[in-house]
Write an enzyme that holds these catalytic residues in place. Structure first.
Site, mmCIF file in Angstrom:
data_model
loop_
_atom_site.group_PDB
_atom_site.id
_atom_site.type_symbol
_atom_site.label_atom_id
_atom_site.label_comp_id
_atom_site.label_asym_id
_atom_site.label_seq_id
_atom_site.Cartn_x
_atom_site.Cartn_y
_atom_site.Cartn_z
ATOM 1 N N ASN A 209 35.211 11.078 -7.929
ATOM 2 C CA ASN A 209 34.857 11.934 -9.063
ATOM 3 C C ASN A 209 36.032 12.859 -9.350
ATOM 4 O OD1 ASN A 209 34.473 14.466 -7.498
ATOM 5 N ND2 ASN A 209 32.835 13.256 -6.545
ATOM 6 N N ASP A 275 26.623 10.866 -5.256
ATOM 7 C CA ASP A 275 25.193 10.571 -5.049
ATOM 8 C C ASP A 275 25.002 9.152 -4.522
ATOM 9 O OD1 ASP A 275 24.355 13.049 -5.953
ATOM 10 O OD2 ASP A 275 24.510 12.411 -8.058
ATOM 11 N N LYS A 285 40.712 -6.654 0.439
ATOM 12 C CA LYS A 285 40.810 -6.297 -0.971
ATOM 13 C C LYS A 285 40.152 -7.383 -1.831
ATOM 14 C CE LYS A 285 44.011 -5.310 -4.638
ATOM 15 N NZ LYS A 285 45.362 -5.424 -5.112
ATOM 16 N N PRO A 301 23.113 10.305 1.509
ATOM 17 C CA PRO A 301 22.244 11.373 2.027
ATOM 18 C C PRO A 301 22.462 12.651 1.218
ATOM 19 C CG PRO A 301 24.123 10.989 3.485
ATOM 20 C CD PRO A 301 24.140 9.894 2.461
ATOM 21 N N ASP A 302 21.408 13.432 1.039
ATOM 22 C CA ASP A 302 21.552 14.713 0.337
ATOM 23 C C ASP A 302 21.752 15.802 1.385
ATOM 24 O OD1 ASP A 302 21.184 17.176 -0.968
ATOM 25 O OD2 ASP A 302 20.274 16.096 -2.645
ATOM 26 N N ILE A 303 22.997 16.248 1.506
ATOM 27 C CA ILE A 303 23.343 17.203 2.577
ATOM 28 C C ILE A 303 22.600 18.524 2.395
ATOM 29 C CG2 ILE A 303 25.250 18.459 3.678
ATOM 30 C CD1 ILE A 303 27.073 16.082 2.811
ATOM 31 N N LYS A 334 18.310 23.705 -9.859
ATOM 32 C CA LYS A 334 18.908 23.282 -8.580
ATOM 33 C C LYS A 334 18.741 24.371 -7.513
ATOM 34 C CE LYS A 334 23.059 21.340 -6.481
ATOM 35 N NZ LYS A 334 24.397 20.817 -6.625
ATOM 36 N N LYS A 338 16.782 23.093 -4.220
ATOM 37 C CA LYS A 338 17.554 22.948 -2.973
ATOM 38 C C LYS A 338 17.397 24.160 -2.054
ATOM 39 C CE LYS A 338 19.686 19.192 -4.415
ATOM 40 N NZ LYS A 338 19.453 17.896 -3.830
#
Ligand code: FMN
Length: 402
Positions: A209, A275, A285, A301-303, A334, A338
């Site tokens: 990203n 995500d 390759k 995983p969502d830390i 959020k 969270k």
């Protein structure tokens, strides 16, 4: 020894009060500071190099083009110092600094200096009241410079009024105060994450990203300079005077964060964690001639979810969100979802700030008051200070007063 180990640059300009700085040097040196005097060429009409060299026990710096090692003096002196005090500060030098003019060693030095600066002006009362001098001074105050205002009284020029250099004990107190305030995170253990994760597809490709890691890095650096014990978990390798751990992927980060969070006072989650990741990572390759390529993605995983489950009431968790629309609404969502204590929202649709830029403009919201603090566009190093001061002091610190 309130200034023990502190490196201080004392800037002296061409004013009659220059002689008073001898007393200030003695106070600073007695208090454990390593003082280096930098004079404007005009200041040397008022005070001698010999006096300053003897009192500071250091070389005295005046000429910009003297012999230097590979780094010019205005860079090397700035890198090593903790604080810059200009006493006395002339109307002329105040004007130059406020307008970014760097025509001698002192003014060049101040232009590169990014740590606390104290200005102690001294001048004739009419100069002090001059509209342009006051405008220049306001510019400095608005940029975060600390000012020790001159006092009223009899002036060397024969006038009576405001303009006399503040008492040196008062200037010394201000120096100690600024140095002590700069260490307001002493004793805190802060875990910071930075960078965008890189989820491998094959040995040469990854899903990434736009996060450069500059914001997280600036926060870690600022927390360290404020005295915190910092652990930086970043998606890239970096060498810092504090602990750093490299975790390129979300899964690697997830293995490290909960363990490091234990024993930390706060987690500042500035990293942009992907995500999704590829279900299968090719060992070799993937060749272009294999035709179309499709990658099956599975959820990472969502830390933050995991941290919310183990967080104690004394630990703070600060999350970030990057939004392109409905910034406030999405940030509040959020924060709630969270179980965060603070959220820092970036509007990443702006072209002049955010991803990859050295600048940012953020909105900080806390869980308790839901009060919004929106910063102007500022260097990420400044945004980092605003975030830390808001989170740990619970002040609503306007950017300009930092
Ligand atoms: C005897 C004398 C005393 C001066 N005192 C001051 C003073 O207290 N404050 C000030 O701003 N300028 C004072 N000036 C004028 C400055 O020296 C002049 O503006 C000079 O350009 C300042 O240069 P600098 O800022 O590079 O040191 C004085 C000048 C003379 C001749």
């Amino acid at each position: 020894m309130r200034l023990s180990g502190k490196k201080i640059i004392l800037g002296i300009t061409g004013g009659i009060a220059a002689y008073k700085t001898c007393g200030l040097i003695r106070l600073m040196v007695k208090s454990g500071a390593d003082v280096k005097a930098v004079l404007t060429p005009n200041a040397s009409n008022f005070i001698t190099e010999t006096t300053l060299r003897t009192l500071t026990k250091n070389p005295v710096y005046i000429r910009q083009f003297d012999e230097f090692e590979w780094k010019p003096e205005h860079v090397s002196l700035s890198d090593e110092a903790d604080l810059f005090i200009i006493a006395p500060a002339s109307a002329n030098t105040i004007g130059k600094i406020a307008n970014g003019i760097s025509d001698n060693l002192l003014t060049s030095l101040i232009t590169v200096f990014d740590k606390p600066v104290i200005i102690a002006p001294a001048m004739n009362c009419k100069m002090w009241e001059n509209k342009f001098v006051q405008e220049n001074l306001s510019k400095l105050i608005n940029s975060g410079f600390h000012i020790v205002e001159p006092e009223q009284g009899e002036l060397a020029c024969g006038y009576e009024g405001a303009g006399r250099l503040a008492d040196i004990n008062k200037i010394y107190e201000k120096i100690c105060e600024v140095i002590e305030q700069e260490k307001f995170l002493k004793g805190k253990r802060i875990l910071v994450t930075a960078g965008g994760t890189k989820e491998p597809i094959d040995p040469v490709r990854y899903i990434g990203n736009k996060s450069s890691g500059k914001m997280g890095l600036a926060i870690a650096d600022a927390a360290y300079s404020f005295g915190a014990e910092v652990c930086l978990v970043s998606t890239f390798k970096t060498q810092k005077p504090y602990k750093t751990i490299e975790t390129p992927t979300a899964e690697q980060m997830q293995r490290v964060i909960p363990e490091k969070f234990h024993g930390s006072d706060a987690l500042i989650m500035a990293a942009a964690v992907s995500d999704y990741r590829a279900r299968e990572v090719a060992r070799h390759k993937i060749k272009k001639d294999s035709g179309e390529m499709s990658i099956e993605l599975i959820k990472n995983p969502d830390i933050l979810d995991e941290i919310a489950g183990i967080k104690s009431s004394s630990q703070l968790v600060i999350g970030f969100c990057a939004e392109t629309e409905n910034l406030e609404q999405n940030a509040l969502g959020k924060l709630e979802k969270k179980n965060l204590d603070f959220i820092v929202a970036n509007d990443v649709s702006r072209e002049d700030a955010g991803f990859e830029s050295d600048y940012n403009a953020v909105t900080i919201i806390d869980r308790e008051t839901r009060q919004l603090q929106t910063t102007p566009r500022l260097p990420k190093t400044e945004i980092a200070k605003i975030i830390l001061k808001r989170v740990f002091s619970n002040y609503d610190v306007p950017a300009k007063n930092l």
